[in-house]
Enzyme design. Sequence first.
Site, PDB file in Angstrom:
ATOM      1  CD  GLU A 136      -1.782   2.334   1.441  1.00  0.00           C
ATOM      2  OE1 GLU A 136      -1.299   3.056   0.520  1.00  0.00           O
ATOM      3  OE2 GLU A 136      -1.998   2.728   2.580  1.00  0.00           O
ATOM      4  CD  GLU A 139       2.310   7.566   0.156  1.00  0.00           C
ATOM      5  OE1 GLU A 139       2.523   6.329   0.220  1.00  0.00           O
ATOM      6  OE2 GLU A 139       1.627   8.171   0.992  1.00  0.00           O
TER       7      GLU A 139
END
Length: 703
Positions: free
Chosen positions: A163, A172
């Site tokens: 994740e 990210e």
Amino acid sequence: MFLRFLSISPKLYGGNNRTMSVFTKKVNPVTGKGEWIFHDENYDFHQEIARSAFADMLHDTERNQKYYEGIKLAVQKMHRQGKKANVLDIGTGTGLLAMMAASCGADSVVACEAFIPMAHCAKRVLNENNLCDKIKLIMKRSTDITVGAKGDMENRANILVTEVFDTELIGEGALGTFIHAHEHLLEKDCIVVPSLAIIYAQVVESDFANGWNKLSDWFENGVSIQTPKRHATCPGAAAVHDIQLSQFSQKEFTTIVAPTRVLSFDWSGQTQLHTTSSTKVEVKAEVSGTAQMVFMWWELLMDDEGTVKLTCAPAWAHPDGVKQPWRDHWMQAVYYLPKELTVTNGETLTLYTSHDEFSLWFDLLPSADTIRHETNSLRPICDCGLHVMASRTRIGCMNDKSRRRKFMSALKSADIVDKICLCLSDGSLLGPVAASLGARHVYCVETYNLARQFLHDYCISNNLEDRVTIVASSEDLLKVEGLAKQVTIVFGEPAFFSSILPWHNIYFWYLKNELNQLIADTANIIPCQASIWGMAIEFDHLWKIRSPLRTVEGFSMIKFDELIDASRNISDSQIEAHPLWEYPGRPITCPFHVTKFDFAQKSFSDNIEKSGQINCEWSGTCHGIALWVDWHLDAQEENVISTGPVCVPKPGEQVSWDIHTRQGIYFMPVHRTVKKTDVLFYKLNFYSKSGEMIFDFQIMSEK
């Protein structure tokens, strides 16, 4: 920025033992002075932990359950194929997904975490759940992991669970993570959880939301301030504007193009991933109007068959409608089109979606337009400075017509014609406005270079450069000859880029007092005073960001809770700033007045101590105290600008908050259920020299 210095403890003076201390250099947002702040030697460690937002993610029950389901299906599928299930968890955080894999019967589990403080925490969590012997923890980036007989992993994994997503999906570094994993860490026929990500876009018209991106011309009571051309045509910044779209009134936008699937990322490895690409989708306009922006969200397919879906869609587009879960780590995003497009109902259009390794951007063109086809994939870059200088919230505040009218009223009431004025705010248009109202001359103190250029552009475009002087500091203004006691009107919004909490803007008061020798004793000060208000609140969900986890899907998280709690006590400020219009809540008490500041006062010798009590008016759970400031521009009640509720709050009913500012929230250490017979006691200590405000709140039951 912080610097480390060796500090010798008095108790150890003369010995060989030394301890490390951390001094943080920062600018005090209230006083404007630079200062060194002493911290525990592990301050930076604790600050990283406190800011990690892992707890916020782990409160997302739907996320946890669907990851759990996806992992279970992956392990079962691998076992049905007669293979061992060898799992790699990238970015394990607390170790939750790795523990899920172990509990689902994985034959081996390797978890990596590059954020060392969290990696150590994960080790304690694994031990707490008796899973240290089943999960190998690697404290590295996945891109640094080696595979082989003497490597971190003996063999490649055949199941990847990770994740590494944010509101923008790829912000990210998800693309780089998956590309590297498939090339170096995973078998060719691996299973990935999640297997696919889908991005949806909805093209809308919204003058209200557009006010967060572009400054409109100022037309108020005969005053006209035109937006300079380079500001009006600037494509804006490509930076994502993350927002809780479900709290955005559907009355405030018109859908031009319905939610459309525009881009997908195949995490499974079956289709090659690219760090840059541009795709196009043919769409049709549902109505005539002006396409101004794109609402974006994404969806994850947790298994190969796509039966387990996790979506971040807003309420009006969510497959479960009103059952949409609340989450603050994954919101929705607004992307402003580089150029607005006027469309007609039924017109065929081309919606372009582009990305690099970390960000997305969009463009919309008539399908027949081939001229811009080659340039549409270029990432928008702000060339006017506004989008670099000011936040979205600040731009929206500058566009707010209600605020503009009140400033105009206060300036006119001060009889500004032929007066020498002083404007104290960062990036404010009040200076040019005052000049256009007839002020003889306006001096503006602008600390930031971009703000000075911004103001200069407006003065040039509106032929006001000979009546507005922009200086870089109060020291520069004090050097202007013949100005002593000549300033008869001092004004400001006030708004400063260094401000975080609402009352930080009383820096206006400190800055004004630095310039007292230039200001006439009878000068008008706008605003003339500020009032701090508070109100006890029960939140629907915001409380979760400060709430312990205890257990998540049957796994104990007590060690994580202890770490977060300790780190927050060391590094977190007492009060956080949040845009409360995005976070529904109901008042426990009526609003109560805490204290006020008189900006005509020329001395800070007196500290302020205020205390009081207010009865609870509604039975519920008190999660925190909302705090805000009312700015009194003059003695007229209608000329008060509030950063709090936009209408009188009613206990037990949802509050409507000012959308253009952030409010302060004092989170109660314990979320206590209160009754109407309970009393909230409050106390404020304001130390004028340091500008520090310390609040204390306690709820007591009636004896």
